[in-house]
Design a protein around this motif. Structure first.
Motif, mmCIF file in Angstrom:
data_model
loop_
_atom_site.group_PDB
_atom_site.id
_atom_site.type_symbol
_atom_site.label_atom_id
_atom_site.label_comp_id
_atom_site.label_asym_id
_atom_site.label_seq_id
_atom_site.Cartn_x
_atom_site.Cartn_y
_atom_site.Cartn_z
ATOM 1 N N UNK A 280 -24.595 -82.787 62.059
ATOM 2 C CA UNK A 280 -23.797 -82.704 63.271
ATOM 3 C C UNK A 280 -23.157 -84.077 63.463
ATOM 4 N N UNK A 281 -21.879 -84.105 63.814
ATOM 5 C CA UNK A 281 -21.198 -85.389 63.918
ATOM 6 C C UNK A 281 -19.955 -85.281 64.796
ATOM 7 N N UNK B 217 -16.993 -86.962 63.901
ATOM 8 C CA UNK B 217 -15.820 -87.031 63.035
ATOM 9 C C UNK B 217 -16.183 -86.527 61.635
ATOM 10 N N UNK B 218 -16.145 -85.224 61.436
ATOM 11 C CA UNK B 218 -16.593 -84.652 60.162
ATOM 12 C C UNK B 218 -15.875 -85.199 58.930
ATOM 13 N N UNK B 219 -14.574 -85.304 58.981
ATOM 14 C CA UNK B 219 -13.843 -85.751 57.788
ATOM 15 C C UNK B 219 -14.205 -87.193 57.440
ATOM 16 N N UNK B 220 -14.270 -88.051 58.443
ATOM 17 C CA UNK B 220 -14.582 -89.452 58.207
ATOM 18 C C UNK B 220 -15.996 -89.619 57.671
ATOM 19 N N UNK B 221 -16.958 -88.868 58.224
ATOM 20 C CA UNK B 221 -18.336 -88.986 57.749
ATOM 21 C C UNK B 221 -18.474 -88.397 56.347
ATOM 22 N N UNK B 222 -17.801 -87.284 56.082
ATOM 23 C CA UNK B 222 -17.817 -86.707 54.735
ATOM 24 C C UNK B 222 -17.198 -87.682 53.734
ATOM 25 N N UNK C 117 -18.416 -80.769 63.445
ATOM 26 C CA UNK C 117 -18.112 -81.462 64.705
ATOM 27 C C UNK C 117 -18.931 -80.856 65.846
ATOM 28 N N UNK C 118 -19.588 -81.719 66.614
ATOM 29 C CA UNK C 118 -20.298 -81.308 67.818
ATOM 30 C C UNK C 118 -19.868 -82.234 68.955
ATOM 31 N N UNK C 119 -19.944 -81.762 70.194
ATOM 32 C CA UNK C 119 -19.454 -82.580 71.304
ATOM 33 C C UNK C 119 -20.411 -83.704 71.714
ATOM 34 N N UNK C 120 -21.697 -83.524 71.491
ATOM 35 C CA UNK C 120 -22.660 -84.525 71.945
ATOM 36 C C UNK C 120 -22.904 -85.577 70.871
ATOM 37 N N UNK D 21 -22.047 -94.342 59.123
ATOM 38 C CA UNK D 21 -21.140 -94.729 60.214
ATOM 39 C C UNK D 21 -21.366 -94.014 61.541
ATOM 40 N N UNK D 22 -22.079 -92.884 61.556
ATOM 41 C CA UNK D 22 -22.369 -92.219 62.833
ATOM 42 C C UNK D 22 -23.824 -92.413 63.260
ATOM 43 N N UNK D 23 -24.541 -93.296 62.579
ATOM 44 C CA UNK D 23 -25.893 -93.641 63.008
ATOM 45 C C UNK D 23 -27.000 -92.796 62.424
ATOM 46 N N UNK D 24 -26.717 -91.959 61.425
ATOM 47 C CA UNK D 24 -27.767 -91.163 60.776
ATOM 48 C C UNK D 24 -28.544 -92.042 59.810
ATOM 49 N N UNK D 25 -29.876 -92.011 59.937
ATOM 50 C CA UNK D 25 -30.716 -92.827 59.092
ATOM 51 C C UNK D 25 -30.814 -92.253 57.685
ATOM 52 N N UNK D 26 -30.868 -93.142 56.702
ATOM 53 C CA UNK D 26 -31.197 -92.780 55.327
ATOM 54 C C UNK D 26 -31.857 -93.991 54.686
#
Length: 122
Positions: A10-11, A13-18, A52-55, A107-112
């Motif tokens: 869930x993000x 900006x889907x295109x940017x994160x992809x 894309x999700x709103x939250x 870039x959206x804060x997802x840990x890895x």
């Protein structure tokens, strides 16, 4: 028995994160995916779907990816490369003896986690 169809992020900006994950993995964005689309599919050894999700993200991920370098790159080289792509270091758990890992944020804060590859442990 089940087959895993996608790992979904869930993000905002889907295109940017992809695109970040495409550059990180070398996998390709499905040709039907456009910059304004709400869903982008990244195809590779594992299909990743960005929706894309709103939250916004508010807490630590309950599931995360552990990655290693490929083609002879080291954990430390991968950390530097991923920093150049826009990731950040969240928690550096590398030890003086070479063990350990680095927890990074996309870039959206997802840990890895970036771990040592098997060939580094010899």
């Amino acid at each position: 028995m089940i087959d895993v169809h996608f790992v979904t992020f869930d993000c905002a900006q889907p295109y940017e994160l992809a695109t970040f994950w495409s550059e990180a993995t070398g996998w390709v964005i499905h040709p039907d995916g456009g910059k304004e689309d709400d869903e982008i599919l990244l195809q590779g050894a594992l299909n990743m779907l960005f929706i894309r999700v709103p939250e916004g993200k508010t807490v630590k991920n309950r599931v995360h990816l552990d990655v290693t370098g490929s083609e002879g790159t080291t954990r430390d080289q991968e950390v530097e490369r991923l920093l150049g792509l826009g990731a950040t270091v969240h928690d550096d758990r590398r030890n003086p003896d070479g063990t350990g890992w680095v927890t990074m944020l996309d870039p959206e804060g997802n840990e890895f986690c970036v771990c040592r590859a098997g060939y580094e442990k010899a």
